[in-house]
Design an enzyme around this catalytic site. Structure first.
Site, PDB file in Angstrom:
ATOM      1  N   ASP A   8       1.936  -5.286  -8.765  1.00  0.00           N
ATOM      2  CA  ASP A   8       1.060  -6.469  -8.724  1.00  0.00           C
ATOM      3  C   ASP A   8      -0.409  -6.047  -8.580  1.00  0.00           C
ATOM      4  OD1 ASP A   8       1.325  -5.625  -6.110  1.00  0.00           O
ATOM      5  OD2 ASP A   8       1.800  -7.602  -5.280  1.00  0.00           O
ATOM      6  N   SER A   9      -0.654  -4.735  -8.397  1.00  0.00           N
ATOM      7  CA  SER A   9      -2.018  -4.203  -8.437  1.00  0.00           C
ATOM      8  C   SER A   9      -2.632  -4.374  -9.824  1.00  0.00           C
ATOM      9  CB  SER A   9      -2.028  -2.721  -8.064  1.00  0.00           C
ATOM     10  OG  SER A   9      -1.276  -1.983  -9.006  1.00  0.00           O
ATOM     11  N   ASP A  66       7.128  -5.268  -9.382  1.00  0.00           N
ATOM     12  CA  ASP A  66       6.791  -5.919  -8.111  1.00  0.00           C
ATOM     13  C   ASP A  66       7.091  -7.413  -8.169  1.00  0.00           C
ATOM     14  OD1 ASP A  66       5.844  -4.035  -6.315  1.00  0.00           O
ATOM     15  OD2 ASP A  66       3.731  -4.338  -6.806  1.00  0.00           O
ATOM     16  N   LYS A 122      10.652  -4.510  -6.629  1.00  0.00           N
ATOM     17  CA  LYS A 122      10.089  -4.060  -5.357  1.00  0.00           C
ATOM     18  C   LYS A 122       9.517  -5.260  -4.627  1.00  0.00           C
ATOM     19  CE  LYS A 122       6.230  -1.365  -5.129  1.00  0.00           C
ATOM     20  NZ  LYS A 122       5.287  -2.256  -4.410  1.00  0.00           N
ATOM     21  N   GLU A 127       7.522  -6.420  -0.699  1.00  0.00           N
ATOM     22  CA  GLU A 127       6.831  -5.918   0.493  1.00  0.00           C
ATOM     23  C   GLU A 127       7.444  -6.488   1.763  1.00  0.00           C
ATOM     24  OE1 GLU A 127       2.613  -6.676   0.221  1.00  0.00           O
ATOM     25  OE2 GLU A 127       2.443  -5.676  -1.730  1.00  0.00           O
ATOM     26  N   GLU A 183       2.882   3.001   2.167  1.00  0.00           N
ATOM     27  CA  GLU A 183       1.475   2.896   1.758  1.00  0.00           C
ATOM     28  C   GLU A 183       0.522   3.051   2.932  1.00  0.00           C
ATOM     29  OE1 GLU A 183       0.457  -0.238  -0.983  1.00  0.00           O
ATOM     30  OE2 GLU A 183      -1.701   0.097  -0.715  1.00  0.00           O
TER      31      GLU A 183
HETATM   32  N1  LIG Z   1      -7.030  -0.415  -7.849  1.00  0.00           N
HETATM   33  C1  LIG Z   1      -6.207  -0.537  -6.805  1.00  0.00           C
HETATM   34  N2  LIG Z   1      -5.641   0.548  -6.282  1.00  0.00           N
HETATM   35  C2  LIG Z   1      -4.812   0.451  -5.209  1.00  0.00           C
HETATM   36  O1  LIG Z   1      -4.272   1.489  -4.772  1.00  0.00           O
HETATM   37  C3  LIG Z   1      -4.565  -0.828  -4.660  1.00  0.00           C
HETATM   38  C4  LIG Z   1      -5.159  -1.947  -5.276  1.00  0.00           C
HETATM   39  N3  LIG Z   1      -5.985  -1.779  -6.324  1.00  0.00           N
HETATM   40  N4  LIG Z   1      -4.927  -3.218  -4.842  1.00  0.00           N
HETATM   41  C5  LIG Z   1      -3.839  -3.395  -3.931  1.00  0.00           C
HETATM   42  C6  LIG Z   1      -3.856  -2.341  -2.923  1.00  0.00           C
HETATM   43  C7  LIG Z   1      -5.108  -2.345  -2.042  1.00  0.00           C
HETATM   44  N5  LIG Z   1      -5.292  -0.952  -1.766  1.00  0.00           N
HETATM   45  C8  LIG Z   1      -6.334  -0.465  -0.963  1.00  0.00           C
HETATM   46  C9  LIG Z   1      -7.645  -0.791  -1.244  1.00  0.00           C
HETATM   47  C10 LIG Z   1      -8.681  -0.329  -0.454  1.00  0.00           C
HETATM   48  C11 LIG Z   1      -8.405   0.446   0.671  1.00  0.00           C
HETATM   49  C12 LIG Z   1      -9.562   0.891   1.536  1.00  0.00           C
HETATM   50  O2  LIG Z   1     -10.692   0.911   1.109  1.00  0.00           O
HETATM   51  N6  LIG Z   1      -9.312   1.251   2.796  1.00  0.00           N
HETATM   52  C13 LIG Z   1     -10.339   1.667   3.766  1.00  0.00           C
HETATM   53  C14 LIG Z   1     -10.621   0.581   4.780  1.00  0.00           C
HETATM   54  C15 LIG Z   1     -11.217  -0.643   4.193  1.00  0.00           C
HETATM   55  C16 LIG Z   1     -11.353  -1.784   5.195  1.00  0.00           C
HETATM   56  O3  LIG Z   1     -11.051  -1.603   6.380  1.00  0.00           O
HETATM   57  O4  LIG Z   1     -11.771  -2.856   4.772  1.00  0.00           O
HETATM   58  C17 LIG Z   1      -9.862   2.844   4.553  1.00  0.00           C
HETATM   59  O5  LIG Z   1     -10.694   3.667   4.923  1.00  0.00           O
HETATM   60  O6  LIG Z   1      -8.665   2.925   4.833  1.00  0.00           O
HETATM   61  C18 LIG Z   1      -7.093   0.765   0.961  1.00  0.00           C
HETATM   62  C19 LIG Z   1      -6.058   0.307   0.140  1.00  0.00           C
HETATM   63  C20 LIG Z   1      -4.236  -0.182  -2.347  1.00  0.00           C
HETATM   64  N7  LIG Z   1      -3.814  -1.005  -3.502  1.00  0.00           N
HETATM   65  C1  LIG Z   2       0.720   1.074  -5.728  1.00  0.00           C
HETATM   66  C2  LIG Z   2       1.997   0.396  -5.630  1.00  0.00           C
HETATM   67  C3  LIG Z   2       2.874   0.913  -4.561  1.00  0.00           C
HETATM   68  C4  LIG Z   2       2.009  -1.094  -5.764  1.00  0.00           C
HETATM   69  O1  LIG Z   2       2.646  -1.804  -5.039  1.00  0.00           O
HETATM   70  C5  LIG Z   2       1.234  -1.705  -6.847  1.00  0.00           C
HETATM   71  O2  LIG Z   2       0.695  -1.004  -7.715  1.00  0.00           O
HETATM   72  O3  LIG Z   2       1.171  -2.937  -6.872  1.00  0.00           O
HETATM   73 MG   LIG Z   3       2.259  -3.862  -5.330  1.00  0.00          MG
END
Ligand SMILES: Nc1nc(=O)c2c([nH]1)NC[C@@H]1CN(c3ccc(C(=O)N[C@@H](CCC(=O)O)C(=O)O)cc3)CN21
Ligand SMILES: CC(C)C(=O)C(=O)O
Ligand SMILES: [Mg+2]
Length: 257
Positions: A44-45, A82, A112, A114, A181
């Site tokens: 779903d990303s 997803d 999948k 969550e 994750e």
């Molecule tokens: N392009 C993309 N890639 C991804 O891997 C992804 C998505 N989108 N959308 C759904 C989720 C969201 N994801 C993410 C997006 C940003 C952070 C991130 O920037 N984390 C920071 C903290 C940010 C905060 O606290 O606001 C960190 O340091 O952990 C982590 C996971 C992983 N997934």
């Molecule tokens: C990155 C994976 C685990 C996911 O759930 C997604 O792409 O939506």
């Molecule tokens: Mg997903």
């Protein structure tokens, strides 16, 4: 030979890392599959590909539309789709209906969803009993972004114990694999050692049985990536260069020849 759930579990036993990536259309799926990617996830990303900020707006119909295109591009990889936000949380009946639509209409091998203990355990057990392979997803669960944010999970003792027990409950409910994750590498290692089914990490360290990333992130197509993603090439730049060159040639009457 197409990859199966049994094959994925065998690879864990053999300590052969599982390679997973996301796909959203025919061309990407075909390229990943031909490159030997073991597990292809219609995540779903894909919301990012459609220009959304979060994964919440994606509908089941949109997932199915893209998954059908992905299916046509895969010969070998194990295909997982997803279930999007609020297409499985309402009731077991709703989850069964959504997962059934995905398998019937797309030809995917698994869904999948969550969440873990207690919320999703009964639902997962019922889907598995109905013959639907289910992949779990715990730690940072992006469909709960408005509760959890996007920070790393499992940092306190209490939190990491909760996530470990969720992983165990998911295995008992019958999932064939679990996405971990954005949790600490140490917690992911503990879970990986404890379970007989494979763990697929995203931002969860090197000790998982496999790794997954969002394909638009590794290709440099996303506008921004999470801190744990690695950008292997910059397709935004490559595309921009090609388009600029084309525009110049059209304007200067150099194309077509
Ligand atoms: N392009 C993309 N890639 C991804 O891997 C992804 C998505 N989108 N959308 C759904 C989720 C969201 N994801 C993410 C997006 C940003 C952070 C991130 O920037 N984390 C920071 C903290 C940010 C905060 O606290 O606001 C960190 O340091 O952990 C982590 C996971 C992983 N997934
Ligand atoms: C990155 C994976 C685990 C996911 O759930 C997604 O792409 O939506
Ligand atoms: Mg997903």
């Amino acid at each position: 030979m197409p990859v199966t759930t049994q094959q994925l579990i065998q690879w864990k036993q053999q300590k052969r890392s599982i390679v997973a990536l996301t796909a959203w259309d025919y061309a990407i799926a075909q390229i990943l599959d031909a490159a030997g990617v073991d597990l292809i996830l219609v995540g779903d990303s894909m919301a990012v590909v459609l220009g959304y900020e979060t994964t919440l707006p994606i509908t089941l119909s949109e997932m199915i539309y893209h998954a059908k295109a992905v299916r046509r591009g895969i010969k070998r990889g194990f295909m997982v789709v997803d279930l999007p936000f609020l297409t499985y949380q309402e009731s077991i009946q709703q989850a069964m209906h959504s997962a059934g639509r995905v398998l019937k209409e797309t030809g995917a091998q698994a869904v999948k969803l969550e969440g873990g203990y207690p919320a999703m355990i009964e639902t997962i057990a019922r889907l598995v009993q109905a013959g639907i392979p289910v992949m779990g997803h715990i730690g940072l669960t992006p469909q709960s972004v408005h509760q959890l944010g996007l920070r790393q999970q499992g940092k306190t003792q209490e939190d990491s114990e909760r996530i470990l027990s969720e992983a165990i409950a998911l295995e008992q409910a019958g999932v064939f694999a679990i996405v971990l994750e954005h949790i600490t590498a140490d917690l992911a290692m503990q879970i990986t050692q404890k379970l007989s089914i494979p763990t697929i990490g995203i931002g969860a360290g090197v000790h998982c049985d496999g790794q997954v990333l969002v394909t638009s992130d590794i290709l440099g197509l996303s506008e921004k990536q999470p801190p744990f993603a690695k950008v292997y090439t910059n397709l935004r730049e490559t595309i921009n260069k090609a388009v600029q060159e084309y525009a110049v040639e059209v304007r200067e009457k150099k194309f077509p020849q």
